[in-house]
Write a protein that holds these residues in place. Structure first.
Motif, mmCIF file in Angstrom:
data_model
loop_
_atom_site.group_PDB
_atom_site.id
_atom_site.type_symbol
_atom_site.label_atom_id
_atom_site.label_comp_id
_atom_site.label_asym_id
_atom_site.label_seq_id
_atom_site.Cartn_x
_atom_site.Cartn_y
_atom_site.Cartn_z
ATOM 1 N N ASN A 57 28.278 29.354 1.876
ATOM 2 C CA ASN A 57 27.760 30.610 2.614
ATOM 3 C C ASN A 57 27.234 29.735 4.105
ATOM 4 O O ASN A 57 27.227 30.571 5.000
ATOM 5 N N SER A 58 26.578 28.618 4.130
ATOM 6 C CA SER A 58 26.115 28.130 5.258
ATOM 7 C C SER A 58 27.091 27.723 6.379
ATOM 8 O O SER A 58 26.901 27.845 7.378
ATOM 9 N N ARG A 60 29.655 29.656 6.744
ATOM 10 C CA ARG A 60 30.021 31.110 6.938
ATOM 11 C C ARG A 60 31.645 31.144 6.676
ATOM 12 O O ARG A 60 32.575 31.947 6.950
ATOM 13 N N TRP A 61 31.975 30.407 5.310
ATOM 14 C CA TRP A 61 33.344 30.846 4.761
ATOM 15 C C TRP A 61 33.543 31.698 3.911
ATOM 16 O O TRP A 61 34.767 32.207 3.956
#
Length: 209
Positions: A57-58, A60-61
């Motif tokens: 998530n961090s 941006r996947w």
């Protein structure tokens, strides 16, 4: 070209080296923008389900990976990377996964030694391109404390037994997962990566027409 997702939770270099050993070009990807240049994808993973999803998530996947899989590209999750393909993981509370396969990831029941670590055999449940040339009951190397419970029995390609029978290879359409580490599983692990590499090359050839 096969991309290997670097989100800070994987055994990247050994996967890359194993692919190169069997003759396939691989690249370690540090950004979702890199997805444009690859025909197939490997999502490795070591650690906890929630940490992996947080890292994805961090970085941006999450949406790019889902879109890549849904576009039909060959996609292989390894170990924790296989587990996050499912809808929900129960490690340290319930956490949403990528939802590319239906089902959840649960802890081994008490009684056996956890984690399940070391060599274990695969029992083929149904034919699969991923297991071509790999004899039934071949040994693979596992390290995990949780296992997948697919909602669809048809998504179980091979199983293994550690006090309970659990899915060792799962797959649906173009999305596949291996609970073991093929890059650490000697000749049969390399055969599985060879099968995946051939599948990626076939997909690339079809896409270019």
């Amino acid at each position: 070209m096969i991309g290997i997702v670097d989100y800070g939770r994987g055994n990247l270099r050994s996967v890359e080296k194993a692919l190169e050993k069997v003759g396939f070009e691989a690249t370690i990807m540090t950004s979702p923008e890199d997805l444009d240049g690859v025909d197939g994808l490997i999502l490795p993973g070591v650690g906890a389900f929630a940490d992996a999803m947080e890292a994805l998530n961090s970085g941006r996947w999450i949406q790019p990976l889902i879109q890549f899989a849904r576009s039909g590209h060959p996609f292989l999750g390894i170990c924790l990377g296989m587990q996050v393909l499912f809808e929900v993981g129960e490690e340290h509370g319930e956490h949403a996964g990528l939802g590319l396969l239906e089902g959840r990831v649960v802890k081994f029941p008490p009684g056996g030694k956890i984690p399940h670590m070391g060599w274990n055999t695969l029992s083929h449940e149904q034919p699969s391109r991923l297991l071509e040339g790999i004899p039934n009951q071949s040994y693979f190397y596992f390290v995990h404390s949780y296992y997948a419970q697919p909602s669809e029995k048809h998504d179980i390609i091979a199983s293994s037994d550690y006090g309970i029978v659990f899915p060792a290879v799962v797959g649906k359409d173009n999305v596949w997962g291996a609970q073991f580490h093929p890059e650490k599983s000697s000749p049969w692990g390399l055969q599985l990566l060879t099968n995946f590499g051939k599948w990626v090359n076939d997909y690339a050839a079809l896409s270019s027409h």
